[in-house]
Enzyme design. Structure first.
Site, PDB file in Angstrom:
ATOM      1  N   LYS A 132       4.032  -3.259  -5.265  1.00  0.00           N
ATOM      2  CA  LYS A 132       4.130  -2.111  -4.346  1.00  0.00           C
ATOM      3  C   LYS A 132       3.315  -2.341  -3.085  1.00  0.00           C
ATOM      4  O   LYS A 132       3.559  -1.710  -2.062  1.00  0.00           O
ATOM      5  CB  LYS A 132       3.651  -0.840  -5.064  1.00  0.00           C
ATOM      6  CG  LYS A 132       4.642  -0.335  -6.108  1.00  0.00           C
ATOM      7  CD  LYS A 132       4.077   0.820  -6.903  1.00  0.00           C
ATOM      8  CE  LYS A 132       5.050   1.213  -8.005  1.00  0.00           C
ATOM      9  NZ  LYS A 132       4.434   2.043  -9.040  1.00  0.00           N
TER      10      LYS A 132
ATOM     11  N   GLY B  48       5.559  -5.795 -11.505  1.00  0.00           N
ATOM     12  CA  GLY B  48       5.331  -4.360 -11.618  1.00  0.00           C
ATOM     13  C   GLY B  48       4.675  -3.824 -10.360  1.00  0.00           C
ATOM     14  O   GLY B  48       4.939  -4.285  -9.246  1.00  0.00           O
ATOM     15  N   SER B  49       3.772  -2.883 -10.554  1.00  0.00           N
ATOM     16  CA  SER B  49       3.244  -2.119  -9.413  1.00  0.00           C
ATOM     17  C   SER B  49       2.428  -2.954  -8.432  1.00  0.00           C
ATOM     18  O   SER B  49       2.199  -2.519  -7.304  1.00  0.00           O
ATOM     19  CB  SER B  49       2.383  -0.967  -9.922  1.00  0.00           C
ATOM     20  OG  SER B  49       3.176  -0.112 -10.708  1.00  0.00           O
ATOM     21  N   THR B  50       1.968  -4.117  -8.833  1.00  0.00           N
ATOM     22  CA  THR B  50       1.245  -4.978  -7.889  1.00  0.00           C
ATOM     23  C   THR B  50       2.130  -5.268  -6.677  1.00  0.00           C
ATOM     24  O   THR B  50       1.657  -5.410  -5.555  1.00  0.00           O
ATOM     25  CB  THR B  50       0.848  -6.301  -8.582  1.00  0.00           C
ATOM     26  OG1 THR B  50       0.234  -5.993  -9.823  1.00  0.00           O
ATOM     27  CG2 THR B  50      -0.107  -7.097  -7.736  1.00  0.00           C
TER      28      THR B  50
ATOM     29  N   SER C 239       0.319   5.179  -8.312  1.00  0.00           N
ATOM     30  CA  SER C 239       1.300   4.115  -8.577  1.00  0.00           C
ATOM     31  C   SER C 239       2.649   4.703  -8.988  1.00  0.00           C
ATOM     32  O   SER C 239       3.238   4.298  -9.986  1.00  0.00           O
ATOM     33  CB  SER C 239       0.752   3.177  -9.668  1.00  0.00           C
ATOM     34  OG  SER C 239       1.413   1.942  -9.600  1.00  0.00           O
TER      35      SER C 239
END
Lengths: 594, 134
Positions: free
Chosen positions: A304, A300-302, A355
């Site tokens: 990014k 997921g957003s980690t 995010s």
């Protein structure tokens, strides 16, 4: 031709000349008797010869005595000569401070020799009264087998010294013992996935025991030990906080990692549920899997962080560049949207703090998917994490890199990587841009590997500031509340799990990558805490939320709060007061973008 | 020289050659010495073997004790005990002050100590879920 100084010339001694002299000498002795007889003095000659032989022996004895005396009196004897050492097959494993993690401890196998026993009943009654760990029926049948077959049978192995003494005190005839070294793991469940275990034959089967198998054997020969990078105190704090997270948020599994980003050392690695390496055959086999290396997750957003590192390093945009986040991103038949739309266009910095999937996807498109792919390769997240552990596996990445797949990857969707690979990559982003391989072995300052420069130091500095801001003003605020004053930066990630090939909306995988301290020079001591929770539930402890900001984030914050003093990171009391940000804490979920 | 040697060889004491008597004495002395040295060496060897056995036994005991010590010093166990017996827990941020602020802290009126929520939950004292919400 006459040589000069010929009268002074003497041929150097050689073997032939020496042999000739010896023969000549013996010849003279032999003929001495003849000569004496000729002189009518044969008796004298015999006595002389006897005296000569005596003299020869006397000289021999004197020589031997002199040599023996010299050895006894003049030889230097070392004080503290090494005595025998107990036979060990594998060297001890210790943590970075010398705390014992695994060691060979002698155990004993008890045998019954059927030829020497008196009665089977007596032997059975005696042994069964002491050997209570194994089923009595099995032991009894083995004793019967030994007695009836008149042969030697192993009744039970793995007896401790106390158990051996108890059996010995029974005084049973025909009962003997054989020493068998066994691996003991005195920490039981603690650090079980990092330490691993070995089989009774002394072969490493998991964790460090497998990864360092050859070194452990060679170090055992010298009676040495091998030091892991792990700090037992940090490991204990990490495990305690993961247990607490599982209790508080009802997660199925939890994974935690603590690394030193300047050296690549793994200071702690924990999985829940865990197992006891002393009895690896017991319990759930799934609990023995080191999920940090053997399982791949959509982060997921980690993820990014990697996209932003690429965009900043390539100057695709500046932190104040405004990106269109008002409108969903149309990709053919697919639409990338935010689960919590900002309702306005965001700057690049705000995209990170909020995010936003749309904003991140637009950054990836601006940079180009080929460039994103190349950077992800450089960050090491498209390959197995470089670490000694055999459990480290390759990620599941798109087979074909096109605009569609690349955009999804940019916000941590459509790519499943191991937590170890993420830890390795984030370490490279936050240590000045050097991608260092992870290691479970203690590294001295002198033997640091020179990792490739994957981003510039300036980009690394900006990223640290961005991560810090995300914790003070963005989705990591709950983490900051748990570790005030430690200047922590971080990124949350929440992804839907794939169940039977479908994304399950309510079954989430949450993560938080925390880096601390974010201030100071780029080469200052800096640590990464990565926490991952599998299917956390909305609970009262998480105010009814299940996203990473409410569970993985605070858990990582609590870990930082506990381990920072152990790592000599001082709390900055001027930054203790947590700023009140007047906006709701929402976080985008990496979701199917249909 | 050879005359002197021959004279020495011909000396007899009570009908027995002196040289032979001396040689026999030397031989007996050598035999005795060898026997004594060998007996002494055997005893030393036995003692060394016994000491080696003791060393090995003690090494085994040391390893067993190392294992036991590590088991007793498990951080999780120490933490559980310190929590249950002494109510110790990590220092909170609000418990730390800068040196410059010590005077102000000293002037502050004393407040009765309130029990902290344990940092690590234990079986004996489970942490209430609501206590974690700040």
């Amino acid at each position: 031709m006459q040589r000069p100084h010929d009268e002074l010339y003497r041929a150097p001694p050689n073997l032939f000349r020496m042999w000739r002299l010896l023969i000549e000498f013996l010849w003279r002795i032999e003929h001495a008797f003849e000569r004496s007889r000729n002189r009518n003095r044969a008796v004298d000659d015999t006595r002389v010869r006897i005296f000569g032989v005596l003299l020869l022996f006397a000289m021999l004895f004197v020589g031997l005595a002199a040599k023996a005396s010299a050895v006894a009196l003049l030889n230097h004897v070392e004080i503290g000569v090494e005595g025998p050492t107990a036979a060990i097959h594998r060297a001890d494993l210790v943590d970075r401070n010398g705390e014992m993690l695994a060691l060979d401890v002698p155990h004993y196998g008890v045998y019954v020799d059927g030829r020497d026993t008196w009665t089977a009943k007596e032997t059975k009654d005696g042994l069964l009264s002491v050997l209570t760990r194994a089923p009595a029926a099995g032991l009894a049948s083995k004793i019967d087998e030994a007695v009836s077959g008149k042969r030697i049978v192993l009744i039970q192995s793995g007896l401790t010294a106390q158990e051996r003494d108890q059996v010995h005190d029974l005084g049973l005839p025909g009962v003997t013992f054989q020493e068998e070294p066994r691996r003991a793991y005195p920490l039981d469940h603690q650090a079980s996935h990092l330490i691993g275990f070995s089989d009774p034959a002394g072969k490493g089967l998991a964790g460090a025991e497998k990864a360092l198998d050859a070194d452990l054997h060679s170090a055992a020969a010298g009676g040495g030990h091998i030091a892991l990078a792990m700090d037992l105190r940090i490991q204990a704090a990490l495990e305690a906080e993961l247990k607490r997270a599982v209790d508080l948020y009802g997660a199925q599994n939890a994974i935690g990692l603590v690394t030193n980003v300047q050296t690549g050392e793994v200071l702690a690695l924990a999985n829940l549920p865990d197992y006891d390496p002393n009895h690896p055959g017991e319990g759930d086999p799934a609990a023995q899997i080191n999920r940090a290396g053997a399982f791949r997750y959509e982060m997921g957003s980690t993820f990014k962080m990697f996209t932003f590192a690429m965009a900043l390093n390539e100057h695709v945009a500046r932190l104040d560049t405004v990106l269109d986040t008002l409108h969903p991103l149309q990709m053919g038949s697919r639409t990338v949207h935010d689960s919590h739309p900002a309702g306005k266009n965001l700057t690049m910095e705000e995209v990170f703090l909020e995010s936003s999937n749309i904003g991140t996807a637009r950054l990836a498109r601006m940079a180009g998917i080929d460039r994103l792919h190349a950077y992800l390769q450089n960050f090491g997240v498209l390959d197995r994490a470089k670490i000694e552990l055999a459990e480290s596996v390759k990620p599941l990445a798109p087979a074909e890199w096109n605009e569609d797949s690349g955009v999804s990857v940019s916000f941590g969707h459509n790519i499943a990587v191991t937590p170890l690979a993420v830890a390795q990559g984030v370490g490279g982003l936050t240590n000045g841009g050097r991608l260092l391989p992870l290691t479970i072995r203690k590294r001295d300052g002198a033997d640091l590997p020179a990792g490739p420069q994957v981003i510039t130091p300036e980009t690394s500095q900006v990223l640290l500031q961005l991560l810090r801001k995300n914790v003070t003003d963005g989705t990591g605020r709950n983490a900051e509340k748990e570790a005030p004053g430690y200047r922590m930066g971080g990124k949350t990630g929440t992804a839907e799990k794939v169940i039977n090939g479908q994304y399950a909306r309510k079954r989430l995988f949450t993560s938080f990558a925390a880096v601390f301290p974010t201030d100071g020079p780029l080469n200052a001591p800096r640590y990464l805490v990565l926490v991952l929770l599998d299917e956390p539930k909305p609970t009262a402890a998480s105010s009814g939320n299940a996203q990473a900001a409410w569970n993985a984030g605070p858990t990582a914050g609590r870990v930082v709060n506990r381990i920072a003093p152990l790592l000599n990171v001082k709390r900055d009391l001027t930054q203790v007061a947590v700023r009140t940000v007047d906006k709701p804490l929402v976080e985008d979920v990496s979701t199917d973008a249909q | 020289m050879s005359v002197a040697i021959i004279r020495l060889l011909t000396v007899r004491v009570r009908g027995v050659s002196l040289v032979e008597t001396v040689a026999f004495g030397c031989l007996v002395a050598l035999m005795l010495a060898v026997y004594l040295f060998k007996a002494g060496a055997g005893q030393e060897s036995a003692r060394i073997t016994e000491l080696n056995k003791e060393i090995l036994a003690e090494q085994r005991d040391v390893r067993r004790m190392q294992e036991e010590l590590s088991r007793l010093e498990q951080p999780a166990r120490i933490e559980r005990l310190s929590d249950q017996m002494l109510h110790l827990r990590p220092v909170a941020a609000k418990q730390e002050v800068q040196v410059a602020d010590l005077r102000a802290v000293a002037r502050r009126p004393a407040t009765p100590a309130t029990p902290e929520t344990p940092i690590a939950p234990s079986a004996a004292a489970p942490v209430p879920a609501t206590a974690q919400v700040r």
